[in-house]
Design an enzyme around this catalytic site. Structure first.
Site, PDB file in Angstrom:
ATOM      1  N   ASN A  62     -13.162 -11.022 -12.513  1.00  0.00           N
ATOM      2  CA  ASN A  62     -14.060 -11.552 -13.556  1.00  0.00           C
ATOM      3  C   ASN A  62     -14.619 -10.432 -14.450  1.00  0.00           C
ATOM      4  O   ASN A  62     -15.067 -10.698 -15.561  1.00  0.00           O
ATOM      5  CB  ASN A  62     -15.258 -12.308 -12.951  1.00  0.00           C
ATOM      6  CG  ASN A  62     -14.894 -13.636 -12.311  1.00  0.00           C
ATOM      7  OD1 ASN A  62     -15.609 -14.132 -11.454  1.00  0.00           O
ATOM      8  ND2 ASN A  62     -13.787 -14.238 -12.740  1.00  0.00           N
ATOM      9  N   TRP A  79     -16.607 -27.468 -17.454  1.00  0.00           N
ATOM     10  CA  TRP A  79     -17.759 -28.397 -17.540  1.00  0.00           C
ATOM     11  C   TRP A  79     -18.402 -28.259 -18.919  1.00  0.00           C
ATOM     12  O   TRP A  79     -18.737 -29.253 -19.559  1.00  0.00           O
ATOM     13  CB  TRP A  79     -18.761 -28.066 -16.437  1.00  0.00           C
ATOM     14  CG  TRP A  79     -19.921 -29.003 -16.345  1.00  0.00           C
ATOM     15  CD1 TRP A  79     -20.039 -30.116 -15.562  1.00  0.00           C
ATOM     16  CD2 TRP A  79     -21.159 -28.911 -17.081  1.00  0.00           C
ATOM     17  NE1 TRP A  79     -21.246 -30.728 -15.753  1.00  0.00           N
ATOM     18  CE2 TRP A  79     -21.962 -30.011 -16.681  1.00  0.00           C
ATOM     19  CE3 TRP A  79     -21.660 -28.027 -18.033  1.00  0.00           C
ATOM     20  CZ2 TRP A  79     -23.238 -30.240 -17.194  1.00  0.00           C
ATOM     21  CZ3 TRP A  79     -22.933 -28.255 -18.556  1.00  0.00           C
ATOM     22  CH2 TRP A  79     -23.708 -29.352 -18.136  1.00  0.00           C
ATOM     23  N   GLU A 113     -11.243 -23.520   7.736  1.00  0.00           N
ATOM     24  CA  GLU A 113     -10.742 -24.812   7.272  1.00  0.00           C
ATOM     25  C   GLU A 113     -10.955 -24.863   5.762  1.00  0.00           C
ATOM     26  O   GLU A 113     -12.067 -24.615   5.270  1.00  0.00           O
ATOM     27  CB  GLU A 113     -11.519 -25.962   7.956  1.00  0.00           C
ATOM     28  CG  GLU A 113     -11.270 -26.048   9.440  1.00  0.00           C
ATOM     29  CD  GLU A 113      -9.812 -26.378   9.786  1.00  0.00           C
ATOM     30  OE1 GLU A 113      -9.173 -27.136   9.025  1.00  0.00           O
ATOM     31  OE2 GLU A 113      -9.323 -25.884  10.821  1.00  0.00           O
ATOM     32  N   ARG A 127      -6.162 -22.560  -4.317  1.00  0.00           N
ATOM     33  CA  ARG A 127      -5.859 -21.176  -3.915  1.00  0.00           C
ATOM     34  C   ARG A 127      -7.165 -20.466  -3.574  1.00  0.00           C
ATOM     35  O   ARG A 127      -8.252 -20.937  -3.907  1.00  0.00           O
ATOM     36  CB  ARG A 127      -5.106 -20.437  -5.024  1.00  0.00           C
ATOM     37  CG  ARG A 127      -5.773 -20.497  -6.379  1.00  0.00           C
ATOM     38  CD  ARG A 127      -5.002 -19.706  -7.443  1.00  0.00           C
ATOM     39  NE  ARG A 127      -5.578 -19.945  -8.763  1.00  0.00           N
ATOM     40  CZ  ARG A 127      -5.063 -20.760  -9.681  1.00  0.00           C
ATOM     41  NH1 ARG A 127      -3.953 -21.419  -9.446  1.00  0.00           N
ATOM     42  NH2 ARG A 127      -5.666 -20.921 -10.845  1.00  0.00           N
ATOM     43  N   LEU A 128      -7.017 -19.290  -2.923  1.00  0.00           N
ATOM     44  CA  LEU A 128      -8.215 -18.557  -2.479  1.00  0.00           C
ATOM     45  C   LEU A 128      -8.675 -17.515  -3.502  1.00  0.00           C
ATOM     46  O   LEU A 128      -9.821 -17.050  -3.429  1.00  0.00           O
ATOM     47  CB  LEU A 128      -7.968 -17.887  -1.128  1.00  0.00           C
ATOM     48  CG  LEU A 128      -7.925 -18.853   0.065  1.00  0.00           C
ATOM     49  CD1 LEU A 128      -7.613 -18.099   1.350  1.00  0.00           C
ATOM     50  CD2 LEU A 128      -9.262 -19.590   0.221  1.00  0.00           C
ATOM     51  N   ASN A 154     -17.127 -24.059 -14.091  1.00  0.00           N
ATOM     52  CA  ASN A 154     -18.271 -24.024 -15.010  1.00  0.00           C
ATOM     53  C   ASN A 154     -17.823 -24.047 -16.471  1.00  0.00           C
ATOM     54  O   ASN A 154     -18.406 -24.756 -17.299  1.00  0.00           O
ATOM     55  CB  ASN A 154     -19.100 -22.743 -14.809  1.00  0.00           C
ATOM     56  CG  ASN A 154     -19.731 -22.679 -13.441  1.00  0.00           C
ATOM     57  OD1 ASN A 154     -19.828 -23.680 -12.755  1.00  0.00           O
ATOM     58  ND2 ASN A 154     -20.168 -21.497 -13.052  1.00  0.00           N
ATOM     59  N   ASP A 189     -15.924 -22.852  -8.907  1.00  0.00           N
ATOM     60  CA  ASP A 189     -15.040 -22.865 -10.072  1.00  0.00           C
ATOM     61  C   ASP A 189     -15.275 -24.116 -10.921  1.00  0.00           C
ATOM     62  O   ASP A 189     -15.551 -25.189 -10.385  1.00  0.00           O
ATOM     63  CB  ASP A 189     -13.573 -22.820  -9.595  1.00  0.00           C
ATOM     64  CG  ASP A 189     -12.655 -22.308 -10.691  1.00  0.00           C
ATOM     65  OD1 ASP A 189     -13.156 -21.824 -11.716  1.00  0.00           O
ATOM     66  OD2 ASP A 189     -11.435 -22.405 -10.503  1.00  0.00           O
ATOM     67  N   SER A 243     -16.089 -12.226  -9.402  1.00  0.00           N
ATOM     68  CA  SER A 243     -14.999 -11.526  -8.706  1.00  0.00           C
ATOM     69  C   SER A 243     -14.674 -10.201  -9.404  1.00  0.00           C
ATOM     70  O   SER A 243     -15.066  -9.990 -10.560  1.00  0.00           O
ATOM     71  CB  SER A 243     -13.746 -12.406  -8.682  1.00  0.00           C
ATOM     72  OG  SER A 243     -13.183 -12.481  -9.975  1.00  0.00           O
TER      73      SER A 243
HETATM   74  C1  FPP Z   1     -15.994 -19.893 -12.226  1.00  0.00           C
HETATM   75  O1  FPP Z   1     -15.943 -20.855 -13.230  1.00  0.00           O
HETATM   76  C2  FPP Z   1     -17.348 -19.417 -12.096  1.00  0.00           C
HETATM   77  C3  FPP Z   1     -17.713 -18.142 -12.300  1.00  0.00           C
HETATM   78  C4  FPP Z   1     -16.773 -17.072 -12.686  1.00  0.00           C
HETATM   79  C5  FPP Z   1     -19.115 -17.743 -12.210  1.00  0.00           C
HETATM   80  C6  FPP Z   1     -19.953 -18.473 -11.197  1.00  0.00           C
HETATM   81  C7  FPP Z   1     -21.309 -18.113 -11.506  1.00  0.00           C
HETATM   82  C8  FPP Z   1     -22.405 -18.897 -11.458  1.00  0.00           C
HETATM   83  C9  FPP Z   1     -22.452 -20.274 -10.937  1.00  0.00           C
HETATM   84  C10 FPP Z   1     -23.682 -18.377 -11.992  1.00  0.00           C
HETATM   85  C11 FPP Z   1     -24.128 -17.016 -11.547  1.00  0.00           C
HETATM   86  C12 FPP Z   1     -24.523 -16.966 -10.141  1.00  0.00           C
HETATM   87  C13 FPP Z   1     -25.742 -16.736  -9.655  1.00  0.00           C
HETATM   88  C14 FPP Z   1     -25.901 -16.544  -8.229  1.00  0.00           C
HETATM   89  C15 FPP Z   1     -26.950 -16.689 -10.475  1.00  0.00           C
HETATM   90  P1  FPP Z   1     -15.060 -20.591 -14.515  1.00  0.00           P
HETATM   91  O2  FPP Z   1     -15.916 -19.965 -15.560  1.00  0.00           O
HETATM   92  O3  FPP Z   1     -13.848 -19.806 -14.155  1.00  0.00           O
HETATM   93  O4  FPP Z   1     -14.713 -22.038 -14.883  1.00  0.00           O
HETATM   94  P2  FPP Z   1     -13.363 -22.573 -15.569  1.00  0.00           P
HETATM   95  O5  FPP Z   1     -12.269 -22.347 -14.573  1.00  0.00           O
HETATM   96  O6  FPP Z   1     -13.649 -24.015 -15.794  1.00  0.00           O
HETATM   97  O7  FPP Z   1     -13.190 -21.791 -16.842  1.00  0.00           O
END
Ligand code: FPP
Length: 216
Positions: free
Chosen positions: A50, A7, A182, A169-170, A4, A2, A47
């Site tokens: 998502n 960031w 854990e 949270r999960l 991205n 979580d 998910s």
């Molecule tokens: C959650 O961050 C992250 C995701 C919903 C996607 C994770 C995906 C990757 C790292 C790339 C794809 C994976 C592979 C294996 C190529 P968020 O977008 O919810 O972040 P935020 O909470 O800061 O908005």
């Protein structure tokens, strides 16, 4: 994985830039984690919830997943890491399913290291699909029988679950399998997560008293 989106936002970049950086972090972690004695790494990449994100973001995530396996499958083969997918991949287009199935099939013989990707995964969806399989079988099940109906067949329950990004949270991740995991929560956004942080988690894990509900 979580954080991205945040960031990217912090850098005034589009969310996809955060996901792209997230993939780079994932590659670094995969590269080193098995040397730390970890046998199975499962990452929550997409998910069931998502799927309701804006169409463009879903499209970008799908492209990243396809690109990841197209470019990196050789590395998994070279390192003898078996690839597994949990979740309902029927959501994805034929080209992505083909790439995923190729990755699974070409690495199926590797037994010591596993990389498991949760795609269109939600624990509630997984459990309901398993219950429906159980109904079709039509007899009472033991816990072992039920475990084998989950997507994680042959994957041990996670000993450690790490959530980056600050939330505690999960969020529908491995709810059945996490009974005695854990849990670790770190404020680091996923693109900022490092092997050093992972080592700190493993060190703290080693010192935790795991009683599994029993008296020692
Ligand atoms: C959650 O961050 C992250 C995701 C919903 C996607 C994770 C995906 C990757 C790292 C790339 C794809 C994976 C592979 C294996 C190529 P968020 O977008 O919810 O972040 P935020 O909470 O800061 O908005």
């Amino acid at each position: 994985m979580d954080g991205n989106g945040r960031w990217a936002q912090k850098r005034l970049l589009p969310r996809v830039a955060g996901h792209r950086q997230g993939v780079l972090t994932l590659e670094k972690i995969v590269d080193k984690i098995y040397d730390l004695g970890v046998k199975v790494l499962t990452v929550y990449a997409f998910s069931t919830e998502n799927t309701a994100r804006p169409k463009d973001e879903v499209k970008n995530l799908c492209s990243l997943i396809k690109e990841f396996f197209t470019k990196k499958l050789y590395k998994f083969i070279e390192s003898q890491i078996s690839i597994k997918i949990i979740g309902d991949i029927d959501f994805f287009t034929q080209d992505i399913k083909a790439v995923l199935n190729e990755a699974i099939n070409k690495t199926a013989s590797f037994k010591n290291k596993t990389f498991c990707l949760a795609l269109n995964y939600g624990a509630r969806d997984e459990i309901i699909r398993a219950v429906n399989k159980a109904i079709a079988i039509g007899k009472k099940l033991t816990q072992d029988d039920f475990k084998n109906l989950l997507d994680t067949t042959n994957i041990p329950d996670p000993e450690i679950i790490i959530r980056t990004g600050g939330d505690k949270r999960l969020s529908n991740f491995l709810l059945y399998q996490a009974a005695y995991s854990e849990l670790f929560f770190t404020p680091d956004l996923w693109p900022d997560f490092t092997i050093k942080k992972l080592k700190e988690v493993i060190t703290e894990f080693s010192s935790r008293d795991r009683r599994f509900g029993k008296v020692k």
